[in-house]
Design an enzyme around this catalytic site. Structure first.
Site, PDB file in Angstrom:
ATOM      1  N   THR A  93     -56.856  10.811  14.654  1.00  0.00           N
ATOM      2  CA  THR A  93     -58.311  10.679  14.518  1.00  0.00           C
ATOM      3  C   THR A  93     -58.621  10.492  13.039  1.00  0.00           C
ATOM      4  OG1 THR A  93     -58.658  12.058  16.445  1.00  0.00           O
ATOM      5  CG2 THR A  93     -60.540  11.768  14.971  1.00  0.00           C
ATOM      6  N   LYS A 168     -64.129   8.095  19.899  1.00  0.00           N
ATOM      7  CA  LYS A 168     -63.596   9.445  19.667  1.00  0.00           C
ATOM      8  C   LYS A 168     -64.631  10.322  18.961  1.00  0.00           C
ATOM      9  CE  LYS A 168     -60.636  12.848  19.265  1.00  0.00           C
ATOM     10  NZ  LYS A 168     -59.265  13.076  18.994  1.00  0.00           N
ATOM     11  N   LYS A 236     -62.398  18.281  10.183  1.00  0.00           N
ATOM     12  CA  LYS A 236     -62.180  16.918   9.646  1.00  0.00           C
ATOM     13  C   LYS A 236     -62.886  15.887  10.523  1.00  0.00           C
ATOM     14  CE  LYS A 236     -58.845  14.988  11.424  1.00  0.00           C
ATOM     15  NZ  LYS A 236     -58.042  14.146  12.240  1.00  0.00           N
TER      16      LYS A 236
HETATM   17  P1  NA7 Z   1     -50.294  18.515  13.639  1.00  0.00           P
HETATM   18  O1  NA7 Z   1     -49.626  19.332  14.688  1.00  0.00           O
HETATM   19  O2  NA7 Z   1     -50.819  19.190  12.423  1.00  0.00           O
HETATM   20  O3  NA7 Z   1     -49.226  17.382  13.196  1.00  0.00           O
HETATM   21  C1  NA7 Z   1     -49.484  16.484  12.147  1.00  0.00           C
HETATM   22  C2  NA7 Z   1     -48.341  15.506  12.053  1.00  0.00           C
HETATM   23  O4  NA7 Z   1     -48.651  14.563  11.011  1.00  0.00           O
HETATM   24  C3  NA7 Z   1     -47.007  16.149  11.660  1.00  0.00           C
HETATM   25  O5  NA7 Z   1     -45.962  15.471  12.286  1.00  0.00           O
HETATM   26  C4  NA7 Z   1     -46.982  15.901  10.146  1.00  0.00           C
HETATM   27  O6  NA7 Z   1     -45.682  15.892   9.603  1.00  0.00           O
HETATM   28  C5  NA7 Z   1     -47.574  14.524  10.087  1.00  0.00           C
HETATM   29  N1  NA7 Z   1     -48.088  14.185   8.738  1.00  0.00           N
HETATM   30  C6  NA7 Z   1     -49.162  14.723   8.123  1.00  0.00           C
HETATM   31  N2  NA7 Z   1     -49.347  14.148   6.924  1.00  0.00           N
HETATM   32  C7  NA7 Z   1     -48.371  13.226   6.784  1.00  0.00           C
HETATM   33  C8  NA7 Z   1     -48.049  12.304   5.783  1.00  0.00           C
HETATM   34  N3  NA7 Z   1     -48.766  12.201   4.645  1.00  0.00           N
HETATM   35  N4  NA7 Z   1     -46.978  11.507   5.968  1.00  0.00           N
HETATM   36  C9  NA7 Z   1     -46.265  11.599   7.105  1.00  0.00           C
HETATM   37  N5  NA7 Z   1     -46.515  12.446   8.106  1.00  0.00           N
HETATM   38  C10 NA7 Z   1     -47.573  13.249   7.951  1.00  0.00           C
HETATM   39  O7  NA7 Z   1     -51.507  17.680  14.219  1.00  0.00           O
HETATM   40  P2  NA7 Z   1     -51.762  17.216  15.738  1.00  0.00           P
HETATM   41  O8  NA7 Z   1     -50.508  16.663  16.288  1.00  0.00           O
HETATM   42  O9  NA7 Z   1     -52.486  18.293  16.456  1.00  0.00           O
HETATM   43  O10 NA7 Z   1     -52.843  16.044  15.500  1.00  0.00           O
HETATM   44  C11 NA7 Z   1     -52.452  14.773  15.014  1.00  0.00           C
HETATM   45  C12 NA7 Z   1     -53.655  13.841  15.033  1.00  0.00           C
HETATM   46  O11 NA7 Z   1     -54.170  13.697  16.377  1.00  0.00           O
HETATM   47  C13 NA7 Z   1     -54.830  14.318  14.205  1.00  0.00           C
HETATM   48  O12 NA7 Z   1     -55.473  13.207  13.610  1.00  0.00           O
HETATM   49  C14 NA7 Z   1     -55.729  15.005  15.216  1.00  0.00           C
HETATM   50  O13 NA7 Z   1     -57.076  15.079  14.762  1.00  0.00           O
HETATM   51  C15 NA7 Z   1     -55.526  14.190  16.461  1.00  0.00           C
HETATM   52  P3  NA7 Z   1     -44.946  17.280   9.131  1.00  0.00           P
HETATM   53  O14 NA7 Z   1     -44.213  17.793  10.329  1.00  0.00           O
HETATM   54  O15 NA7 Z   1     -46.072  18.221   8.676  1.00  0.00           O
HETATM   55  O16 NA7 Z   1     -44.081  16.883   8.020  1.00  0.00           O
END
Ligand code: NA7
Length: 294
Positions: A93, A168, A236
């Protein structure tokens, strides 16, 4: 069709599992490698070293990361591994403007981009029953529909890139109303000395019934705010709604009030709890007997 998933958080993990069950998953990548390794081992697919490596393994990359800047960072990382004709589908999102920026950058490489945020929460991601709201080229959506139907029950097209995010945003305003209503009413019930165990099935079965009440009502009352859907993420999202509303020259009371309430809780360190931790504030209203507080 070979599909890869980048971002294996709460939502991405369920999507990866369901794509693997549909025999579409060709690989995964996650920023924190240990998380990626655990999924790769569980699902028997390769773990890419970086986003470009994942892009090289598949025709469709599904991204699921936290917020706007994260998505743009991952898109830049994917680009060296993407050939013309490949597709990036973002289920995060994010803002409409960020979705448009991602689409423009990928267009330079002949790569299609769909914004495809989802609703249904972690339970929907695990069960493969998400509703997917899609913006972008409808022909591209038809081409990759089997991947969308592996992660969700339905994928609905709303218009050009950004229209999935607009849909959304509407959903997230409604969720704000539901979490406000359920947390406020249940704190009232508790303070009234009602037997809430008896009350919950009555509420669920009547006009006030909702999935949010069903899934979160008893946990709220028990003070269990394990995520779920993290409050920081809904905060957010509501700021994204606020930005879209400002372009219409409108402030919506529900959005403004919920942002304010979440900020009080974020300041106290509760951002990683489920959004139902809003109940904490509502209980305090009864404890403090405050008639003015909103
Ligand atoms: P989570 O469980 O907080 O997971 C976030 C994921 O995004 C996680 O795999 C993170 O990797 C990854 N992430 C976050 N920032 C980065 C960057 N800069 N580069 C690469 N990967 C990143 O969130 P949800 O799964 O509940 O939600 C995901 C989205 O769906 C969000 O927009 C919600 O609003 C709806 P990590 O494991 O921390 O290294």
């Amino acid at each position: 069709m070979k599909v890869g998933v980048a971002g294996l958080g709460v939502m991405g993990r369920g999507m990866a599992r369901n794509l693997a069950s549909a025999e579409l998953l060709a690989g995964v990548w996650n920023r924190t490698r240990s998380r990626g390794q655990a999924m790769a081992d569980e699902l028997g697919v390769p773990l890419a070293d970086d986003p470009a490596g994942l892009a090289g393994l598949c025709e469709v990359v599904v991204t699921c990361v936290s917020a706007d800047d994260d998505l743009l960072e991952v898109v830049e990382g994917l680009r060296p591994g993407l050939d013309a004709g490949k597709v990036v589908v973002d289920t995060s999102t994010i803002g409409v403007d960020t979705a448009e920026t991602a689409a423009e950058r990928l267009r330079e490489d002949g790569v299609a981009f769909l914004d495809a945020p989802v609703t249904g929460g972690p339970e929907g991601a695990d069960a493969g029953t998400l509703q997917v709201m899609v913006g972008g080229d409808p022909d591209v959506l038809e081409r990759i529909r089997p991947a969308m139907l592996a992660i969700g029950s339905e994928a609905t097209h709303f218009g050009p890139v950004g229209y999935g995010q607009r849909a959304k945003a509407v959903n997230q305003v409604m969720v704000a109303g539901l979490v406000q209503a359920v947390s406020e009413a249940l704190s009232f019930a508790d303070a009234s000395g009602l037997d809430t165990e008896r009350l919950l099935p009555v509420l669920t079965g009547g006009a006030a019934g909702s999935r949010l009440l069903e899934r979160r009502g008893s946990r709220m009352l028990a003070g269990d705010f394990e995520p779920g859907f993290r409050m920081a993420l809904h905060h957010k999202d509501l700021n994204l709604c606020r930005r879209l509303l400002q372009s219409l020259d409108v402030n919506l009371p529900l959005v403004e009030m919920t942002i304010k309430h979440y900020e009080r809780l974020l300041d106290r360190g509760y951002g990683d709890e489920d959004m139902s931790a809003l109940y904490r504030l509502k209980r305090e209203l009864f404890e403090n007997g405050n008639r003015k507080s909103l």
